[in-house]
Design an enzyme around this catalytic site. Sequence first.
Site, mmCIF file in Angstrom:
data_model
loop_
_atom_site.group_PDB
_atom_site.id
_atom_site.type_symbol
_atom_site.label_atom_id
_atom_site.label_comp_id
_atom_site.label_asym_id
_atom_site.label_seq_id
_atom_site.Cartn_x
_atom_site.Cartn_y
_atom_site.Cartn_z
ATOM 1 N N ASN A 81 39.445 37.620 29.215
ATOM 2 C CA ASN A 81 39.681 36.215 29.594
ATOM 3 C C ASN A 81 39.124 35.214 28.573
ATOM 4 O O ASN A 81 39.447 34.026 28.632
ATOM 5 C CB ASN A 81 39.112 35.906 30.983
ATOM 6 N N ASP B 233 44.495 37.251 41.493
ATOM 7 C CA ASP B 233 45.443 36.689 40.525
ATOM 8 C C ASP B 233 46.306 35.620 41.182
ATOM 9 O O ASP B 233 46.603 35.700 42.373
ATOM 10 C CB ASP B 233 46.321 37.833 39.986
HETATM 11 C C1 FPP Z 1 43.553 34.779 37.846
HETATM 12 O O1 FPP Z 1 44.425 33.701 38.058
HETATM 13 C C2 FPP Z 1 42.221 34.382 38.168
HETATM 14 C C3 FPP Z 1 41.189 34.371 37.279
HETATM 15 C C4 FPP Z 1 41.319 34.768 35.878
HETATM 16 C C5 FPP Z 1 39.861 33.921 37.658
HETATM 17 C C6 FPP Z 1 39.444 34.231 39.044
HETATM 18 C C7 FPP Z 1 38.394 33.262 39.398
HETATM 19 C C8 FPP Z 1 38.188 32.712 40.604
HETATM 20 C C9 FPP Z 1 38.923 33.103 41.818
HETATM 21 C C10 FPP Z 1 37.205 31.643 40.777
HETATM 22 C C11 FPP Z 1 35.785 31.983 40.442
HETATM 23 C C12 FPP Z 1 35.303 33.209 41.110
HETATM 24 C C13 FPP Z 1 34.151 33.325 41.824
HETATM 25 C C14 FPP Z 1 33.694 34.666 42.259
HETATM 26 C C15 FPP Z 1 33.323 32.172 42.188
HETATM 27 P P1 FPP Z 1 45.240 33.135 36.836
HETATM 28 O O2 FPP Z 1 44.517 31.974 36.301
HETATM 29 O O3 FPP Z 1 45.496 34.211 35.837
HETATM 30 O O4 FPP Z 1 46.561 32.724 37.570
HETATM 31 P P2 FPP Z 1 48.040 32.725 36.969
HETATM 32 O O5 FPP Z 1 48.341 34.156 36.564
HETATM 33 O O6 FPP Z 1 48.863 32.265 38.122
HETATM 34 O O7 FPP Z 1 48.034 31.775 35.805
#
Ligand code: FPP
Length: 246
Positions: free
Chosen positions: A74, A26
């Site tokens: 998501n 996250d």
């Molecule tokens: C949460 O950060 C992250 C996600 C919903 C996606 C995670 C994806 C990756 C790390 C990249 C792709 C993965 C792989 C395995 C290639 P957020 O967007 O919710 O962050 P925030 O809460 O700060 O807005």
Amino acid sequence: MATQAKPDLTRAAPAHGARHVAIIMDGNGRWAKKRLLPRIAGHRAGVEAVRRVARAAQDMGLECLTLYAFSSENWKRPATEVSDLMGLLRHFIQSDIDEFHANGVRLRVIGNYRALEPSLVQLIESAMARTAGNTGPVIAIALNYGAQDEMVRAAQRLADRVAKGDLATHDIGIAAIDAELDTADLPPLDLLVRTSGEQRLSNFMLWQAAYAELYFTDMLWPDFDAHALAQALDAFRLRDRRFGGL
Ligand code: FPP
């Protein structure tokens, strides 16, 4: 799920004692915002962190690292972000599968990935099939994953078996449910990490986390690295795990 090789248990147990670590990655968006960058830049940096941490997990002797990449919730995000994330996942599998295979890693995807775009499903299945015979650690990517959805799918399969007369209701116990989950052939979950300061499980591995240790860090996912994983494993090593006993 196709049958997969069992984890290789012949390697010496590492000092931290953890076999399976799962991470709720996250904070990509906040990482980007702090730098006045678009959210996709945070996700791209998040992929770099995935690479670092996957390598570190192999070096540190984990049998399994499970990463929460895209939840069944998501889809509520803007279509452009969903499409960016799917593009990054596709590119990650295409570009990193050779390295995983060369290192003996088994790539797994958990979650209802079969509902994704057909060419992505094909890519995932061919990457899993190609690495299924390896004997090294498992890197499991949770894609279109929700723990409640995983349990619903497991319950439906068990109900089907009861309806067909293959299974008696009184034989549905913890082991029978375990065996129907996406994680059936993975080691028990030891440590569940969440980055970015949030302290909730967000529908991730709820069944498997029954006796997992929880570790929360304020670090944003794109900043996570081998040192941060080592710190989490140090904390795990000091936990007193009693599993309900004394
Ligand atoms: C949460 O950060 C992250 C996600 C919903 C996606 C995670 C994806 C990756 C790390 C990249 C792709 C993965 C792989 C395995 C290639 P957020 O967007 O919710 O962050 P925030 O809460 O700060 O807005």
